[in-house]
Design a protein around this motif. Structure first.
Motif, mmCIF file in Angstrom:
data_model
loop_
_atom_site.group_PDB
_atom_site.id
_atom_site.type_symbol
_atom_site.label_atom_id
_atom_site.label_comp_id
_atom_site.label_asym_id
_atom_site.label_seq_id
_atom_site.Cartn_x
_atom_site.Cartn_y
_atom_site.Cartn_z
ATOM 1 N N ILE A 161 -8.318 6.398 -3.433
ATOM 2 C CA ILE A 161 -7.720 6.008 -2.153
ATOM 3 C C ILE A 161 -6.234 6.351 -2.096
ATOM 4 O O ILE A 161 -5.772 7.010 -1.155
ATOM 5 C CB ILE A 161 -7.936 4.513 -1.892
ATOM 6 C CG1 ILE A 161 -9.438 4.228 -1.717
ATOM 7 C CG2 ILE A 161 -7.170 4.057 -0.643
ATOM 8 C CD1 ILE A 161 -9.787 2.786 -1.454
ATOM 9 N N ASN A 162 -5.473 5.941 -3.107
ATOM 10 C CA ASN A 162 -4.026 6.156 -3.070
ATOM 11 C C ASN A 162 -3.638 7.595 -3.429
ATOM 12 O O ASN A 162 -2.850 8.224 -2.721
ATOM 13 C CB ASN A 162 -3.318 5.187 -4.012
ATOM 14 C CG ASN A 162 -3.493 3.744 -3.583
ATOM 15 O OD1 ASN A 162 -4.118 2.960 -4.282
ATOM 16 N ND2 ASN A 162 -2.961 3.373 -2.438
ATOM 17 N N ALA A 163 -4.176 8.123 -4.538
ATOM 18 C CA ALA A 163 -3.777 9.452 -5.009
ATOM 19 C C ALA A 163 -4.478 10.567 -4.239
ATOM 20 O O ALA A 163 -3.829 11.493 -3.745
ATOM 21 C CB ALA A 163 -4.066 9.574 -6.502
ATOM 22 N N GLY A 179 1.002 5.695 -12.001
ATOM 23 C CA GLY A 179 0.024 4.800 -11.376
ATOM 24 C C GLY A 179 -1.098 4.434 -12.328
ATOM 25 O O GLY A 179 -1.554 3.283 -12.371
ATOM 26 N N SER A 211 0.826 -1.209 0.000
ATOM 27 C CA SER A 211 0.000 0.000 0.000
ATOM 28 C C SER A 211 0.858 1.255 0.000
ATOM 29 O O SER A 211 0.564 2.225 -0.713
ATOM 30 C CB SER A 211 -0.928 0.004 1.224
ATOM 31 O OG SER A 211 -1.833 -1.077 1.172
ATOM 32 N N ARG A 212 1.923 1.249 0.795
ATOM 33 C CA ARG A 212 2.822 2.411 0.829
ATOM 34 C C ARG A 212 3.502 2.609 -0.522
ATOM 35 O O ARG A 212 3.647 3.743 -0.998
ATOM 36 C CB ARG A 212 3.867 2.232 1.936
ATOM 37 C CG ARG A 212 3.324 2.422 3.343
ATOM 38 C CD ARG A 212 4.451 2.531 4.348
ATOM 39 N NE ARG A 212 5.164 1.262 4.513
ATOM 40 C CZ ARG A 212 4.866 0.354 5.435
ATOM 41 N NH1 ARG A 212 3.853 0.558 6.269
ATOM 42 N NH2 ARG A 212 5.567 -0.766 5.527
ATOM 43 N N GLY A 261 -6.267 10.225 -1.437
ATOM 44 C CA GLY A 261 -6.263 10.026 0.010
ATOM 45 C C GLY A 261 -7.633 10.058 0.647
ATOM 46 O O GLY A 261 -7.787 10.509 1.793
ATOM 47 N N PHE A 314 -7.061 3.461 -7.135
ATOM 48 C CA PHE A 314 -5.810 4.225 -7.089
ATOM 49 C C PHE A 314 -6.078 5.720 -6.993
ATOM 50 O O PHE A 314 -5.464 6.428 -6.187
ATOM 51 C CB PHE A 314 -4.960 3.920 -8.322
ATOM 52 C CG PHE A 314 -3.705 4.747 -8.398
ATOM 53 C CD1 PHE A 314 -2.625 4.478 -7.563
ATOM 54 C CD2 PHE A 314 -3.603 5.798 -9.298
ATOM 55 C CE1 PHE A 314 -1.474 5.252 -7.619
ATOM 56 C CE2 PHE A 314 -2.453 6.570 -9.363
ATOM 57 C CZ PHE A 314 -1.382 6.304 -8.519
ATOM 58 N N GLN A 325 2.354 1.718 -3.469
ATOM 59 C CA GLN A 325 1.369 2.202 -4.429
ATOM 60 C C GLN A 325 1.109 3.687 -4.253
ATOM 61 O O GLN A 325 0.964 4.429 -5.229
ATOM 62 C CB GLN A 325 0.061 1.414 -4.275
ATOM 63 C CG GLN A 325 0.159 -0.021 -4.743
ATOM 64 C CD GLN A 325 -1.109 -0.814 -4.464
ATOM 65 O OE1 GLN A 325 -1.973 -0.387 -3.683
ATOM 66 N NE2 GLN A 325 -1.239 -1.968 -5.098
ATOM 67 N N ALA A 326 1.055 4.147 -3.009
ATOM 68 C CA ALA A 326 0.797 5.562 -2.741
ATOM 69 C C ALA A 326 1.957 6.447 -3.172
ATOM 70 O O ALA A 326 1.756 7.633 -3.479
ATOM 71 C CB ALA A 326 0.512 5.757 -1.253
ATOM 72 N N ASP A 327 3.170 5.894 -3.211
ATOM 73 C CA ASP A 327 4.358 6.675 -3.578
ATOM 74 C C ASP A 327 4.536 6.848 -5.081
ATOM 75 O O ASP A 327 5.334 7.669 -5.528
ATOM 76 C CB ASP A 327 5.624 6.007 -3.010
ATOM 77 C CG ASP A 327 5.723 6.163 -1.493
ATOM 78 O OD1 ASP A 327 5.042 7.067 -0.955
ATOM 79 O OD2 ASP A 327 6.451 5.382 -0.869
ATOM 80 N N GLY A 372 -9.483 7.485 1.439
ATOM 81 C CA GLY A 372 -9.826 6.223 2.071
ATOM 82 C C GLY A 372 -10.578 6.401 3.368
ATOM 83 O O GLY A 372 -11.583 5.726 3.624
#
Length: 280
Positions: A237-239, A148, A137-138, A241, A234, A140-142, A243
């Protein structure tokens, strides 16, 4: 004695046939995964030569931009290796004519199901038992936004669906029949991810992805479905934020309900026009 001997012979033949069926399925799985992983290893070496610099492989893969680029190269080389070997076996042309009314439910179901399942996994808090998932998860967020989208929305769906639905599901379907092969390919997809959270998510989603291929007769369908789901998760949640903001019971329930309604629509449409309709 003759009757008994005949029954015993038939039983032995059936037993050997059952064993051969299992062996054939396992051989297909192992063959596809070995070629895929060998292709990815070749991609890792290529990535190291192109972008690795003085970093070792672990450092390269764990950094944002270079890690994303390295994973992109690895996933593509793995998928292309399998494509080169199994190309005649893969089905990209839709088996039926496109039904325009099914396109929107298909897209909505892909996005709602992926996002709903991710929120459900967060509620279950299974990440507490999986450090590997937290690391994934970390990472993917980076990854930068543009990378992405390419990596999770295009490259991963292309290669993973080619391997797990195009080859593994396709071979298993010939051996077990469609329903059992859907579950089988989903379980293999879940196990392949190597951690509890992604394993449960991928096993369920993989079964649905196999259904989309069966429903349409084309490998493009699970690739597109997978890509839509990945990009939705992505971006939100990831880009972005979001979530935490999305992690509400009513949102999770609504998303899963919407995906179920869309699935019912697709299922109904498939039965109504089985000989002429398709998502794609």
């Amino acid at each position: 004695m003759k009757i008994g001997g005949k029954k015993e012979t038939e039983k032995n033949i059936k037993g050997r046939a059952d064993k051969n069926t299992v062996y054939r399925a396992l051989f297909s799985v192992l063959g596809a995964l070995l070629v895929y992983e060998a292709g990815k290893m070749a991609g890792l070496l290529l990535a190291g030569a192109l972008i690795g610099g003085g970093e070792n492989a672990e450092e390269m893969l764990n950094s944002g931009l270079t890690g994303g680029l390295a994973n992109l190269i690895m996933i593509l080389t793995g998928g292309l290796a399998c494509f080169a070997l199994w190309k005649p076996f893969l089905h990209f042309r839709p088996a039926k004519r496109t039904d325009q009314k099914e396109i929107l439910p298909f897209f909505i179901m892909a996005a709602a199901l992926a996002l709903g399942l991710n929120i459900l996994m967060a509620f279950l808090q299974l990440d507490r038992f999986s450090e590997t998932f937290r690391e994934v998860s970390r990472a993917q967020a980076d990854v930068p936004l543009w990378l992405g989208i390419v990596l999770y929305g295009l490259a991963a769906p292309f290669s993973e669906e080619l391997v797990f639905r195009g080859i593994i599901y396709g071979k298993a379907r010939d051996i077990f029949g469609a329903p059992a092969a859907m579950v089988f390919s989903g379980l293999i997809f879940g196990i392949y991810h190597g951690n509890l959270v992604q394993g449960i998510y991928a096993a369920f989603l993989g079964t649905v992805l196999a259904w989309t291929m069966e429903h349409t007769g084309t490998l493009l369908a699970p690739m597109i479905f997978h890509g839509i789901g990945n990009i939705t998760v992505f971006l939100l949640i990831n880009a972005a934020g979001l979530g935490g903001a999305l992690a509400k019971p009513w949102i999770c329930a609504a998303l899963l309900f919407i995906s179920a309604v869309c699935f019912r629509r697709l299922l109904k449409g498939g039965k109504a026009g089985k000989s002429q309709s398709s998502i794609l």
